[in-house]
Design a protein around this motif. Structure first.
Motif, PDB file in Angstrom:
ATOM      1  N   TYR A 443     145.664  10.662  67.408  1.00 58.47           N
ATOM      2  CA  TYR A 443     146.115   9.391  67.979  1.00 58.47           C
ATOM      3  C   TYR A 443     145.994   8.253  66.970  1.00 58.47           C
ATOM      4  CZ  TYR A 443     145.613  12.070  72.278  1.00 58.47           C
ATOM      5  OH  TYR A 443     145.722  13.027  73.248  1.00 58.47           O
ATOM      6  N   ARG A 444     145.842   8.603  65.694  1.00 59.84           N
ATOM      7  CA  ARG A 444     145.630   7.569  64.679  1.00 59.84           C
ATOM      8  C   ARG A 444     146.946   6.965  64.203  1.00 59.84           C
ATOM      9  NH1 ARG A 444     141.926  10.986  60.594  1.00 59.84           N
ATOM     10  NH2 ARG A 444     143.723  12.358  60.880  1.00 59.84           N
ATOM     11  N   LYS A 445     146.882   5.695  63.843  1.00 58.59           N
ATOM     12  CA  LYS A 445     148.024   5.054  63.200  1.00 58.59           C
ATOM     13  C   LYS A 445     148.150   5.614  61.787  1.00 58.59           C
ATOM     14  CE  LYS A 445     147.314   0.584  65.502  1.00 58.59           C
ATOM     15  NZ  LYS A 445     147.012  -0.851  65.256  1.00 58.59           N
ATOM     16  N   ILE A 446     149.378   5.680  61.315  1.00 52.20           N
ATOM     17  CA  ILE A 446     149.613   6.178  59.964  1.00 52.20           C
ATOM     18  C   ILE A 446     149.430   5.065  58.942  1.00 52.20           C
ATOM     19  CG2 ILE A 446     151.261   7.324  58.440  1.00 52.20           C
ATOM     20  CD1 ILE A 446     150.131   8.995  60.806  1.00 52.20           C
ATOM     21  N   ARG A 447     149.973   3.906  59.242  1.00 48.65           N
ATOM     22  CA  ARG A 447     149.839   2.759  58.329  1.00 48.65           C
ATOM     23  C   ARG A 447     148.919   1.739  58.997  1.00 48.65           C
ATOM     24  NH1 ARG A 447     152.768   1.158  53.986  1.00 48.65           N
ATOM     25  NH2 ARG A 447     154.367   2.719  54.445  1.00 48.65           N
ATOM     26  N   THR A 448     147.824   1.424  58.350  1.00 46.65           N
ATOM     27  CA  THR A 448     146.824   0.538  58.955  1.00 46.65           C
ATOM     28  C   THR A 448     146.591  -0.699  58.091  1.00 46.65           C
ATOM     29  OG1 THR A 448     145.020   1.723  57.862  1.00 46.65           O
ATOM     30  CG2 THR A 448     145.652   2.465  60.062  1.00 46.65           C
ATOM     31  N   THR A 449     145.931  -1.669  58.679  1.00 40.24           N
ATOM     32  CA  THR A 449     145.648  -2.932  57.992  1.00 40.24           C
ATOM     33  C   THR A 449     144.387  -2.794  57.148  1.00 40.24           C
ATOM     34  OG1 THR A 449     146.605  -4.141  59.847  1.00 40.24           O
ATOM     35  CG2 THR A 449     145.207  -5.389  58.314  1.00 40.24           C
ATOM     36  N   PRO A 450     144.460  -3.070  55.848  1.00 47.68           N
ATOM     37  CA  PRO A 450     143.252  -3.012  55.014  1.00 47.68           C
ATOM     38  C   PRO A 450     142.200  -4.009  55.502  1.00 47.68           C
ATOM     39  CG  PRO A 450     145.231  -3.121  53.652  1.00 47.68           C
ATOM     40  CD  PRO A 450     145.654  -3.418  55.064  1.00 47.68           C
ATOM     41  N   VAL A 451     140.969  -3.750  55.155  1.00 51.73           N
ATOM     42  CA  VAL A 451     139.888  -4.669  55.518  1.00 51.73           C
ATOM     43  C   VAL A 451     140.128  -5.999  54.801  1.00 51.73           C
ATOM     44  CG1 VAL A 451     137.408  -5.082  55.448  1.00 51.73           C
ATOM     45  CG2 VAL A 451     138.282  -2.762  55.816  1.00 51.73           C
ATOM     46  N   PRO A 452     140.221  -7.106  55.526  1.00 50.23           N
ATOM     47  CA  PRO A 452     140.465  -8.397  54.865  1.00 50.23           C
ATOM     48  C   PRO A 452     139.370  -8.724  53.849  1.00 50.23           C
ATOM     49  CG  PRO A 452     140.783  -8.569  57.239  1.00 50.23           C
ATOM     50  CD  PRO A 452     140.176  -7.224  56.989  1.00 50.23           C
ATOM     51  N   ASP A 453     139.755  -9.242  52.713  1.00 49.90           N
ATOM     52  CA  ASP A 453     138.792  -9.559  51.653  1.00 49.90           C
ATOM     53  C   ASP A 453     137.684 -10.500  52.120  1.00 49.90           C
ATOM     54  OD1 ASP A 453     140.011  -7.895  49.846  1.00 49.90           O
ATOM     55  OD2 ASP A 453     141.259  -9.473  48.953  1.00 49.90           O
ATOM     56  N   PRO A 454     138.006 -11.590  52.849  1.00 47.54           N
ATOM     57  CA  PRO A 454     136.914 -12.481  53.278  1.00 47.54           C
ATOM     58  C   PRO A 454     135.890 -11.776  54.171  1.00 47.54           C
ATOM     59  CG  PRO A 454     139.042 -13.559  53.539  1.00 47.54           C
ATOM     60  CD  PRO A 454     139.329 -12.122  53.237  1.00 47.54           C
ATOM     61  N   VAL A 455     136.368 -10.880  55.035  1.00 46.58           N
ATOM     62  CA  VAL A 455     135.460 -10.148  55.927  1.00 46.58           C
ATOM     63  C   VAL A 455     134.573  -9.212  55.118  1.00 46.58           C
ATOM     64  CG1 VAL A 455     135.351  -8.465  57.801  1.00 46.58           C
ATOM     65  CG2 VAL A 455     137.016 -10.315  57.896  1.00 46.58           C
ATOM     66  N   ALA A 456     135.172  -8.485  54.168  1.00 45.17           N
ATOM     67  CA  ALA A 456     134.398  -7.558  53.337  1.00 45.17           C
ATOM     68  C   ALA A 456     133.412  -8.309  52.450  1.00 45.17           C
ATOM     69  CB  ALA A 456     135.341  -6.715  52.486  1.00 45.17           C
ATOM     70  N   THR A 457     133.860  -9.421  51.890  1.00 45.51           N
ATOM     71  CA  THR A 457     132.987 -10.198  51.001  1.00 45.51           C
ATOM     72  C   THR A 457     131.797 -10.770  51.761  1.00 45.51           C
ATOM     73  OG1 THR A 457     134.859 -10.777  49.574  1.00 45.51           O
ATOM     74  CG2 THR A 457     132.893 -12.172  49.436  1.00 45.51           C
ATOM     75  N   THR A 458     132.036 -11.287  52.952  1.00 41.31           N
ATOM     76  CA  THR A 458     130.942 -11.851  53.744  1.00 41.31           C
ATOM     77  C   THR A 458     129.905 -10.785  54.074  1.00 41.31           C
ATOM     78  OG1 THR A 458     132.420 -13.500  54.721  1.00 41.31           O
ATOM     79  CG2 THR A 458     130.353 -13.055  55.881  1.00 41.31           C
ATOM     80  N   TYR A 459     130.356  -9.609  54.477  1.00 43.20           N
ATOM     81  CA  TYR A 459     129.420  -8.524  54.782  1.00 43.20           C
ATOM     82  C   TYR A 459     128.622  -8.144  53.541  1.00 43.20           C
ATOM     83  CZ  TYR A 459     127.720  -3.882  56.175  1.00 43.20           C
ATOM     84  OH  TYR A 459     126.928  -2.799  56.449  1.00 43.20           O
ATOM     85  N   ASP A 460     129.316  -8.007  52.426  1.00 43.26           N
ATOM     86  CA  ASP A 460     128.657  -7.617  51.182  1.00 43.26           C
ATOM     87  C   ASP A 460     127.626  -8.655  50.758  1.00 43.26           C
ATOM     88  OD1 ASP A 460     128.474  -7.621  48.068  1.00 43.26           O
ATOM     89  OD2 ASP A 460     129.276  -5.650  48.568  1.00 43.26           O
ATOM     90  N   VAL A 461     128.007  -9.921  50.764  1.00 49.49           N
ATOM     91  CA  VAL A 461     127.117 -10.989  50.292  1.00 49.49           C
ATOM     92  C   VAL A 461     125.894 -11.124  51.194  1.00 49.49           C
ATOM     93  CG1 VAL A 461     126.923 -13.499  50.001  1.00 49.49           C
ATOM     94  CG2 VAL A 461     128.917 -12.276  49.095  1.00 49.49           C
ATOM     95  N   ARG A 462     126.098 -11.098  52.490  1.00 47.66           N
ATOM     96  CA  ARG A 462     124.971 -11.331  53.401  1.00 47.66           C
ATOM     97  C   ARG A 462     124.030 -10.134  53.464  1.00 47.66           C
ATOM     98  NH1 ARG A 462     127.025 -15.254  58.325  1.00 47.66           N
ATOM     99  NH2 ARG A 462     127.966 -16.826  56.957  1.00 47.66           N
ATOM    100  N   LEU A 463     124.569  -8.911  53.484  1.00 45.36           N
ATOM    101  CA  LEU A 463     123.690  -7.753  53.480  1.00 45.36           C
ATOM    102  C   LEU A 463     122.931  -7.669  52.158  1.00 45.36           C
ATOM    103  CD1 LEU A 463     122.569  -5.239  54.783  1.00 45.36           C
ATOM    104  CD2 LEU A 463     124.599  -3.979  54.038  1.00 45.36           C
ATOM    105  N   THR A 464     123.607  -8.002  51.050  1.00 45.25           N
ATOM    106  CA  THR A 464     122.939  -8.016  49.749  1.00 45.25           C
ATOM    107  C   THR A 464     121.807  -9.029  49.730  1.00 45.25           C
ATOM    108  OG1 THR A 464     124.950  -7.312  48.589  1.00 45.25           O
ATOM    109  CG2 THR A 464     123.270  -8.446  47.283  1.00 45.25           C
ATOM    110  N   ALA A 465     122.061 -10.211  50.262  1.00 44.24           N
ATOM    111  CA  ALA A 465     121.024 -11.248  50.303  1.00 44.24           C
ATOM    112  C   ALA A 465     119.832 -10.790  51.144  1.00 44.24           C
ATOM    113  CB  ALA A 465     121.605 -12.540  50.867  1.00 44.24           C
TER     114      ALA A 465
END
Length: 662
Positions: A443-465
């Protein structure tokens, strides 16, 4: 699973009253029960089987109301909300606001019987309509054997005349739809990343959310504790498992959620390299000086021995005082036997075992030894002193060890763990929070939306901190709870204490449920730290954070019930299998039992010593549709109340050809 009257399908002729009117009548029945709980027995008598409700949510609410009333518990919207939440049904029925919708749909409780008649009549019409439609469909099939059609018609008409309908029972070990992880309860920056990763990978959010909690636990476990009230502290490390079948993209999600953990670990190692080399050099130099003095003593036996011994001893003490710091570690990998886990915890105290596979469970289950060694996994969850048994001059014990586990094995691995000797009895299974989401495969979509850069960056920065901040602590820090948060925990304790009783939902997993409030406290402090990663995280934990943690724990409770059923590690499941096999065996006269009482089941086997022993198994069989309870009306006389009678599903007496007893 419980029996229900047939709901309309596409080949069923519309009936009167229309569904909208039926829904209003059903809401009015529920509202009447909440407005005047004394009318519940009369309403139940008019309705008969709870399966008469058109809307499944109404049936769930009504069954809960009647169970509360039968147990002598007060019934009102607030208490009913608590019970539905504890059962994992609150969101399924529309949330707490829906109960007030039912109240608003009820002009007066005095007309409850009238609305109950409408509900019952609608159910009867649906049954007749569905039955005649099925028979008409069979009769129109030219390939069908006429005798089979005639037999089916007579059986269906007899079923209509009896006024009772059974659905096919659910095999023991299976479960219905489980709730989805409440992503909204996570901190916004974590939840946004979880949703984005789930969308991009086309996986259930449960997988990413569980590994996000594992990442937070890796940062905080053993470094930050939470004090609920004086004398009660919990560590912040969690044992988490999200079981999914192969080809579910577990490795991809694992990499997304734990990436910052491994990068920070590399940074810590690189940052400590110069310090370690300096200490190693200093120690080697000091040891070389000791060796030089020893060589001097061997070559010159005429030297002053006392002076030389004193000089060598002083040099040894200098060498011993130089400590070479270990290479920093946040995680463990490779063949993690109990011995290697014990060793690593002895060196680092706070560690995480993270893996997209179930190799760790192989070790726990004793695949590489004759007998499972569970001690380190039991002690490192609670923070009990750990004996390392290292033959060195270093400290032989570790105070407050903290192990985080975050793994995503296949469901079959859980079954192997459940079968490991001592896994249930010694409390290992009770230390895990389980997730068992359905796969999206097919039931998966074939073409999906990549993880938005701001969302990924925020997760990376805050978990790193958060990782850098907490790993830099010299000593563990304890965060307290506000008075309101303490009261919220107390309320949860009171609620779950009731649910541990023999006739309550968590009775057959007391070992796991007994730790549930502690798990909520641990989840709450992780949410708290993530909420305050950019501020003062040492402030007390708020009541709202406890509520969010409780909602997440409610999710894990529903999944844990399914997992314990799956792995058959629950004695109640084993008892239910044995009881079902007894029901499937005919009596001496060749007939099968159509009704039983609890004491009949006790007399059937030596495994049951008293009625309380068999009740969890009876409850499981009822939940799976093999039994129905006929609760007798409460007696006005003092003394023991009449025992409930259980009706047995007709399929128990007529198993399919060649079928074995479950």
């Amino acid at each position: 699973m419980t029996a229900q009257y047939d709901r309309p399908t596409s080949n069923v002729i519309p009936f009167s009253p229309e569904p909208a009117e039926v829904l209003t009548a059903e809401q009015a029945v529920i509202g009447a029960a909440l407005l005047d709980p004394t009318r519940i027995p009369a309403l139940a008598e008019v309705l008969g089987d709870p399966g008469v409700f058109y809307r499944p949510a109404h049936e769930t609410i009504w069954r809960t109301i009647t169970r509360m009333a039968a147990a002598g518990r007060p019934v009102d919207p607030l208490l009913l909300t608590d019970v539905l939440r504890a059962q994992g049904d609150l969101n399924k029925v529309g949330g707490p606001g829906y109960l007030y919708t039912c109240l608003e749909a009820t002009p007066t409780a005095a007309n409850g019987d009238y609305y109950a008649d409408l509900v019952r009549a609608g159910a009867e019409r649906r049954r007749i309509n569905a039955t005649t439609s099925r028979l008409a469909h069979m009769a129109s099939d030219d390939q069908a054997n006429l005798n089979d059609v005639r037999t089916a018609a007579l059986a269906a008409l007899a079923d209509l005349a009896s006024g009772e309908t059974w659905l096919d029972p659910v095999p023991l070990g299976s479960h219905g739809a489980l709730p989805t992880f409440p992503v909204h309860a996570l901190p916004k920056w974590v939840g946004a990343y979880v949703e984005a990763v789930a969308e991009f990978t086309q996986t259930p959010p449960d997988l990413a959310a569980t590994m996000a909690l594992a990442a937070l636990s890796t940062a905080a476990g053993g470094r930050v504790n939470v004090e609920i009230r004086p004398g009660w502290r919990e560590q912040s490390n969690l044992y988490l498992v999200c079981a999914m079948p192969p080809a579910s993209r577990k490795s991809d999600v694992f990499a997304f959620m734990t990436g910052p953990v491994y990068r920070v670990e590399d940074e810590l190692r690189e940052g400590a390299k110069a310090r370690i080399i300096e200490a190693e050099t200093a120690k080697e130099t000091a040891l070389a000086e000791v060796e030089a003095l020893m060589a001097k003593a061997r070559k010159n036996p005429d030297l002053d021995r006392a002076h030389l011994v004193a000089e060598i001893s002083a040099a040894r003490m200098v060498a011993d005082d130089i400590t070479v710091p270990p290479t920093p570690r946040l995680t463990m990998s490779g063949d993690l036997t109990p011995e290697t886990v014990t060793h690593h915890l002895g060196v680092h105290r706070c560690l995480a075992a993270l893996s997209p596979e179930g190799d760790l469970f192989d070790s726990i289950a004793g695949r590489y030894s004759s007998k499972p060694n569970l001690g380190v996994f039991l002690q490192a969850h609670k923070g009990e002193r750990l004996q390392t048994d290292r033959i060195t001059r270093e400290q032989p014990t570790v105070d407050k060890p903290a192990l985080t586990i975050g793994v995503t094995p296949q469901p079959a691995v859980l079954q192997e763990l459940g079968a490991a000797p001592g896994a249930r009895d010694r409390g290992l299974l009770a230390r895990f929070l389980y997730s068992l989401p359905a796969s999206n495969l097919g039931y998966r979509k074939i073409r999906t939306t990549p993880v938005p850069d701001p969302v990924a960056t925020t997760y990376d920065v805050r978990l790193t901190a958060l990782l850098h901040t907490l790993t830099a602590l010299d000593e563990p820090v304890t965060v307290t709870m506000t008075e309101a948060a303490d009261l919220a925990v107390e309320k949860l304790q009171e609620k779950f204490e009731v649910q541990l009783r023999p006739d309550e939902p968590l009775a057959h997993i007391k070992d796991w449920a007994g730790k549930l409030v502690g798990h909520i406290a641990r989840i709450a402090v992780l949410l708290h730290l993530a909420d305050h990663v950019a501020g003062d995280w040492r402030v007390p934990v708020e009541a709202a954070t406890v509520d969010r943690a409780a909602e997440i724990a409610e999710y894990y409770t529903a999944h844990t019930l399914a997992v314990f059923d799956l792995i058959a590690a629950d004695p109640a499941t084993d008892d239910a299998h044995a009881l079902l096999q007894w029901l499937q065996r005919p009596r001496k006269d060749g007939t099968h039992r159509t009704h039983i009482k609890a004491h009949d089941a006790v007399a059937s086997s030596r495994r049951f010593k008293k009625v309380a022993d068999v009740e969890p198994a009876l409850n499981l069989l009822e939940q799976h549709g093999w039994l129905r309870t006929d609760q007798p009306p409460a007696s006005s006389q003092r003394g023991r109340q009449p025992a409930a009678t259980y009706r047995v599903h007709p399929a128990v007496g007529t198993p399919a050809d060649g079928a074995e007893a479950p």
